[in-house]
Design an enzyme around this catalytic site. Sequence first.
Site, PDB file in Angstrom:
ATOM      1  CG  HIS A 169       5.833   0.704   6.863  1.00 61.19           C
ATOM      2  ND1 HIS A 169       4.634   1.058   7.434  1.00 61.19           N
ATOM      3  CD2 HIS A 169       5.666   0.825   5.518  1.00 61.19           C
ATOM      4  CE1 HIS A 169       3.771   1.384   6.473  1.00 61.19           C
ATOM      5  NE2 HIS A 169       4.370   1.251   5.314  1.00 61.19           N
ATOM      6  CG  HIS A 207       3.158   8.368   0.140  1.00 57.65           C
ATOM      7  ND1 HIS A 207       3.115   7.028   0.438  1.00 57.65           N
ATOM      8  CD2 HIS A 207       1.858   8.762   0.021  1.00 57.65           C
ATOM      9  CE1 HIS A 207       1.849   6.631   0.512  1.00 57.65           C
ATOM     10  NE2 HIS A 207       1.071   7.658   0.255  1.00 57.65           N
ATOM     11  CG  ASP A 259       8.876   1.711  -0.792  1.00 58.34           C
ATOM     12  OD1 ASP A 259       8.071   1.737  -1.730  1.00 58.34           O
ATOM     13  OD2 ASP A 259       8.677   2.283   0.298  1.00 58.34           O
TER      14      ASP A 259
END
Length: 671
Positions: free
Chosen positions: A356, A317, A412
């Site tokens: 994702h 996460h 990210d």
Amino acid sequence: MAEHRLDVLSRQLTAAAYSPLQRTGTRGEEALAPFRPAPGGGKGTLTVVDNRSGKRYALNISEGGTLNASELKQIKAGGDGVGLRVYDPGYTNTTAVISRISFIDGEKGILRYRGYPIEELAEKGHFLEVAHCVLYGDLPTKEQMDKFQASVMRHTGLPPPVVAAIDALPRDAHPMGVLITGLCALSTMHPEQNPAMAGQQVYRSREVQDKQIARLLGKVPTLAALAYHKSTGRTPAPPNQRLGYTENFLYMLDGANSANTYRPHPKLVRALDIMFTLHAEHEMNCSTAAARHLASSEVDVYTAMAGAVGALYGPLHGGANEAVLRMLTRIGKVENIPAFITGVKAKKEKLFGFGHRVYRNFDPRAKIIKEVAEEVFSITGRDPLIEVAVALQDAALGDEYFVQRKLYPNVDFYSGLVYRAMGFPPAFFPVLFAIPRIAGYCAHWRESLTDPDTKIIRPQQDYKGVWFRHFTPLGQRAEEQQRQQGGGEAGILDTLLGVPGQSGMSRCLQLLSAVDPNNLPCPPVSSYYAYEALLDVCGLTGDDGDAVGDSAAMGKPPPGLAQPPDIVLAPQLLSKFRTQVKIVADIARHFWACMPADTPEKMQKADRLASHVDSKLWPEVDHAITTANRMGGPQRPYVRQLLTPALRMMDTMLERHKRERSRPSTTRAGL
């Protein structure tokens, strides 16, 4: 850590004069529809036919395109009398709440807070006003903003006992562990807001709610500064309430020895402020779901936030951007990318920062962060890994392998490069995620308090454990455990035999015995149920095992079989299956009682059982399977599937017998 930050600070002093961070203003929505399309097709009904019972049910579909799961309870087909439930591990298609905070369209790459596109908020807003919008539904007026900011900044100080709790932690404590400790300590400092101490009605007061939100937003950056300097041994600068929210955070990190004259570089403040905006809220992700899960028990908000941050601590996460950095570092150079891409396709390498759970298109935040990275590099110097990142992105997006799988860069992919350029160590990246996400957590906490559908969250389970057994006296358990754990394959047989007490096999035989072979209204269904039960207790599947199991649940033939076996063959199959399975079960039970075969008596009994299996039972079952393989029509898969587990069990017994025979033992000298 400290030296890296000092390097960044020294480069700031020689950077060009400040100019406001400008973005190109690209938006994920070329044209905005005036009204939202009906989710899932909109309101209506769904007619369901239960093929097990033949009954029809009309289920209501809400305006949001959802079914009320409780309505499935009415669908029953005998058995234990419990209605139908939904099995959805990971909540991949379950709507748990009705929310008005944020909206994501993963197919189109859209993210909105309270209806505002994330691109506009990042370009034109600053974090605290975005936080106000996320929390209260609208962008604030000038008066509202001044009041909100003053309230938040007034609560930036920490109680001395909280600081003492953090000081007691080891110097090498992970920053996220420090942050969680601080939040838990805060929960003990304000008993007037704790439902366990002040009563369950305390959070009905909007004033009490708002005060806790201001406290959390104000104190979390201060806790983060303490977490940052835990490893440096330095004391953070005290909060400066005259500075903006993000500027104050950077000031606490680097302004301790500046006699209150230090100011962070405005461009870096703006860059981090945009990063905070992008991470403020993201619908029902893992940590936000954890916050709502905890809040449903009416625990105090600080404990709920600590639990949410704990979920964010996980590398799947909040720590994903650190994995991206490690990947880019391992690639090293642009010319190494083709080999890396080949390794990813061969499943020898993992591609981090792409794909994702929600987005099946570009993560809109990733596009913005890429632009932010260039602004940061103009001050701190260009990170050579950015060239690798851009080249990797281009290579992946130009490769049909990744395009077909809808693997696009996520938030990210570039964020770790930005944080590293600003001097933050990878271990601190999740903290930079947690600081702004507190706004989203608090928004969901606040929303849940007024949601009439809020109940304490209590999902159900599909129990697959031992059905029933009797208590065994303490002195007899070692022998029982030795029998159950005597070999690597023992687990399958012991689960099958359920020693001691009622076994999974006896349950399977009960299902079979309850069927009248002369009165089969739907021949394949009884066989399917029996077979499904056997697969469950054995942990084994044969060819098409999943298809047969799924078909059993629906009471219809497996895919590809238009007609069930004829009415004459079904009772014969059922009878033969019951007989052979019972023989295998009995032999296996007696055989396993001989394990380990450490006495002449046990070995002689095992020899007799193995000989019977090898010379008589094995050929019978093997012949049945061979016959099934020669069968035409729909009968073939049934016989093969029903008997394959028995064949495997016998194979397991013979292998164990062979090992026991070859194992040296002084007790077998006379054999």
